[in-house]
Design an enzyme around this catalytic site. Structure first.
Site, PDB file in Angstrom:
ATOM      1  N   GLY A   9       0.849  -1.194   0.000  1.00  0.00           N
ATOM      2  CA  GLY A   9       0.000   0.000   0.000  1.00  0.00           C
ATOM      3  C   GLY A   9       0.881   1.239   0.000  1.00  0.00           C
ATOM      4  O   GLY A   9       0.627   2.209   0.708  1.00  0.00           O
ATOM      5  N   GLY A  12      -0.299   5.274  -1.015  1.00  0.00           N
ATOM      6  CA  GLY A  12      -1.289   6.063  -0.291  1.00  0.00           C
ATOM      7  C   GLY A  12      -0.663   7.239   0.444  1.00  0.00           C
ATOM      8  O   GLY A  12       0.527   7.548   0.284  1.00  0.00           O
ATOM      9  N   GLN A  13      -1.495   7.877   1.253  1.00  0.00           N
ATOM     10  CA  GLN A  13      -1.058   9.079   1.959  1.00  0.00           C
ATOM     11  C   GLN A  13       0.126   8.783   2.887  1.00  0.00           C
ATOM     12  O   GLN A  13       1.084   9.545   2.941  1.00  0.00           O
ATOM     13  CB  GLN A  13      -2.230   9.646   2.774  1.00  0.00           C
ATOM     14  CG  GLN A  13      -1.987  11.034   3.317  1.00  0.00           C
ATOM     15  CD  GLN A  13      -2.947  11.409   4.434  1.00  0.00           C
ATOM     16  OE1 GLN A  13      -3.829  10.631   4.818  1.00  0.00           O
ATOM     17  NE2 GLN A  13      -2.773  12.594   4.988  1.00  0.00           N
ATOM     18  N   ASP A  35       2.007  -1.886  -4.485  1.00  0.00           N
ATOM     19  CA  ASP A  35       0.656  -1.318  -4.511  1.00  0.00           C
ATOM     20  C   ASP A  35      -0.104  -1.939  -5.685  1.00  0.00           C
ATOM     21  O   ASP A  35       0.505  -2.558  -6.553  1.00  0.00           O
ATOM     22  CB  ASP A  35       0.725   0.210  -4.665  1.00  0.00           C
ATOM     23  CG  ASP A  35      -0.494   0.904  -4.080  1.00  0.00           C
ATOM     24  OD1 ASP A  35      -0.369   1.547  -3.022  1.00  0.00           O
ATOM     25  OD2 ASP A  35      -1.586   0.788  -4.677  1.00  0.00           O
ATOM     26  N   ILE A  36      -1.423  -1.747  -5.687  1.00  0.00           N
ATOM     27  CA  ILE A  36      -2.195  -2.221  -6.848  1.00  0.00           C
ATOM     28  C   ILE A  36      -2.190  -1.174  -7.959  1.00  0.00           C
ATOM     29  O   ILE A  36      -2.556  -1.454  -9.083  1.00  0.00           O
ATOM     30  CB  ILE A  36      -3.672  -2.563  -6.495  1.00  0.00           C
ATOM     31  CG1 ILE A  36      -4.348  -1.413  -5.734  1.00  0.00           C
ATOM     32  CG2 ILE A  36      -3.774  -3.850  -5.717  1.00  0.00           C
ATOM     33  CD1 ILE A  36      -5.850  -1.572  -5.639  1.00  0.00           C
ATOM     34  N   ASN A  53      -1.707  -7.082  -4.980  1.00  0.00           N
ATOM     35  CA  ASN A  53      -2.994  -6.933  -4.322  1.00  0.00           C
ATOM     36  C   ASN A  53      -2.929  -7.823  -3.082  1.00  0.00           C
ATOM     37  O   ASN A  53      -2.762  -9.042  -3.202  1.00  0.00           O
ATOM     38  CB  ASN A  53      -4.104  -7.397  -5.283  1.00  0.00           C
ATOM     39  CG  ASN A  53      -5.481  -7.294  -4.657  1.00  0.00           C
ATOM     40  OD1 ASN A  53      -5.620  -7.152  -3.440  1.00  0.00           O
ATOM     41  ND2 ASN A  53      -6.505  -7.403  -5.489  1.00  0.00           N
ATOM     42  N   TYR A 143     -15.075   0.500   9.116  1.00  0.00           N
ATOM     43  CA  TYR A 143     -13.629   0.749   9.248  1.00  0.00           C
ATOM     44  C   TYR A 143     -13.175   0.512  10.697  1.00  0.00           C
ATOM     45  O   TYR A 143     -12.207  -0.221  10.952  1.00  0.00           O
ATOM     46  CB  TYR A 143     -13.351   2.197   8.832  1.00  0.00           C
ATOM     47  CG  TYR A 143     -11.936   2.675   9.000  1.00  0.00           C
ATOM     48  CD1 TYR A 143     -10.899   2.104   8.272  1.00  0.00           C
ATOM     49  CD2 TYR A 143     -11.635   3.728   9.863  1.00  0.00           C
ATOM     50  CE1 TYR A 143      -9.602   2.562   8.410  1.00  0.00           C
ATOM     51  CE2 TYR A 143     -10.342   4.204   9.993  1.00  0.00           C
ATOM     52  CZ  TYR A 143      -9.333   3.614   9.263  1.00  0.00           C
ATOM     53  OH  TYR A 143      -8.052   4.078   9.405  1.00  0.00           O
ATOM     54  N   LYS A 147     -10.749  -2.385  12.184  1.00  0.00           N
ATOM     55  CA  LYS A 147      -9.503  -2.049  12.885  1.00  0.00           C
ATOM     56  C   LYS A 147      -9.473  -2.684  14.279  1.00  0.00           C
ATOM     57  O   LYS A 147      -8.437  -3.184  14.711  1.00  0.00           O
ATOM     58  CB  LYS A 147      -9.328  -0.523  12.973  1.00  0.00           C
ATOM     59  CG  LYS A 147      -8.970   0.133  11.643  1.00  0.00           C
ATOM     60  CD  LYS A 147      -7.583  -0.283  11.171  1.00  0.00           C
ATOM     61  CE  LYS A 147      -7.226   0.262   9.816  1.00  0.00           C
ATOM     62  NZ  LYS A 147      -5.953  -0.274   9.282  1.00  0.00           N
TER      63      LYS A 147
HETATM   64  N1  SER Z   1      -8.075   9.499   9.139  1.00  0.00           N
HETATM   65  C1  SER Z   1      -8.819   8.308   9.335  1.00  0.00           C
HETATM   66  C2  SER Z   1     -10.199   8.463   8.830  1.00  0.00           C
HETATM   67  O1  SER Z   1     -10.720   9.555   8.918  1.00  0.00           O
HETATM   68  C3  SER Z   1      -8.836   7.945  10.785  1.00  0.00           C
HETATM   69  O2  SER Z   1      -8.098   6.802  10.987  1.00  0.00           O
HETATM   70  O3  SER Z   1     -10.780   7.538   8.374  1.00  0.00           O
END
Ligand code: SER
Length: 315
Positions: A9, A12-13, A35-36, A53, A143, A147
């Site tokens: 990954g 990403g940011q 990354d994909i 992936n 999410y 987690k």
């Molecule tokens: N920055 C993330 C979100 O807003 C929090 O883990 O989903």
């Protein structure tokens, strides 16, 4: 033995900045970005890249076999806002991606695994202010649920199989290099772009929605410090609370106004991300991170704002 690091990954940011930081420390050829999606220019030209992936177990296995990594960072995930738009994919990616990596780390005897958790593991009944490491956790986003489940798996693999897994519960991460990935805290990045472009921003969160945040430089440094800490110091194998700075859209706007005096903040009503934000902490107690591996953030709101605006202006 030289470290060999996989970053899954990488585009990403977080990945974009972590790959660069790790390549500076360990050498360009020793940090494999995966990354994909096609990598951006910097990542492709500064070291190895593989299309992977994390849900394709066989491809992932080939990559572990090829590189025999000593460390793996798994950053591929769907965040809170995008996760709500596609709950099944969020669960699949966030959970099965992690399980694939944990299993392969055992098979290939990977020395250390890093996996990010989030403040999203907390929910409406968690204490809001200075949310402690251990308290009621009733996340109500897919999410957050993924987690929290992932944290339990990390601890399980550590206790049951001795895998050296480490994790941090990131707050909202503020950065200028790569675009944010569909989170509830993204307003705090968009606001800087719009402030420079048009001196105004319409926030999807209300004026007084206070959330825990952190500047990316701190987050990357903290992540690497956690991974460098001697294993016996790591008393938490689920995920560490990780504190930076807390603010509301209104407070952030006032700080931006010190640099851009005509900056105007307005608010959009009824955004679904408001409900997610309402269920999250407003500040975090990270006493365990301070005690175990001497965590200390360096960016407060003023320093972060100056750095963001300077870098975005030059970009
Ligand atoms: N920055 C993330 C979100 O807003 C929090 O883990 O989903």
């Amino acid at each position: 033995m030289r470290e060999k690091i996989l970053v899954l990954g990488s585009n990403g940011q977080i990945g974009t900045e972590l790959v660069t930081a790790l390549r500076k420390i360990y050498g360009e050829d020793y940090v494999v970005a995966c990354d994909i999606r096609r990598p951006d220019y910097d990542i492709k030209n500064s070291g190895p890249f593989e299309f992977v992936n994390v849900l394709e177990r066989e491809t992932l296995n080939t990559i572990f076999q090829k590189y025999k990594p000593t460390q793996v960072y798994l950053l591929a995930a769907l965040l809170s806002a995008t996760g709500e738009q596609n709950p099944k994919l969020a669960w699949d990616l966030n959970m099965n991606g992690l399980l694939n990596v944990l299993e392969l780390a055992l098979v290939y005897k990977t020395a250390k695994v890093y996996w990010p958790s989030s403040i999203a593991v907390f929910g409406p009944n968690s204490p809001k202010v200075n949310t402690p490491q251990y308290c009621v956790m009733d996340p109500n986003t897919v999410y957050g649920i993924s987690k929290l489940a992932g944290e339990r798996w990390c601890e399980y693999y550590n206790q049951k199989y001795g895998l050296d897994v480490r994790s941090i519960r990131y707050p909202g991460l503020i950065s200028w290099k790569a675009a944010p990935g569909g989170g509830t805290t993204d307003y705090a990045i968009h606001i800087f772009h719009d402030a420079l472009k048009k001196s105004s921003y319409a926030s999807f969160l209300d004026a007084d929605t206070e959330l825990p945040m952190m500047y990316m430089d701190d987050a990357i440094r903290g992540t690497i410090e956690l991974m460098d800490a001697p294993s016996e110091y790591i008393s938490i194998r689920s995920s560490y609370n990780f504190g930076g700075v807390s603010f509301t859209p209104e407070v952030l706007a006032a700080e931006i106004k010190k640099h851009i005096p005509d900056f105007q903040l307005s608010y959009t009503a009824n955004d679904p991300r408001q409900l997610i934000a309402n269920s999250w902490p407003s500040s975090i107690d990270d006493a365990f991170a301070t005690k175990d591996w001497a965590w200390k953030p360096q960016f407060d709101l003023a320093k972060m704002t100056t750095d963001m605006l300077d870098n975005l202006k030059n970009k």
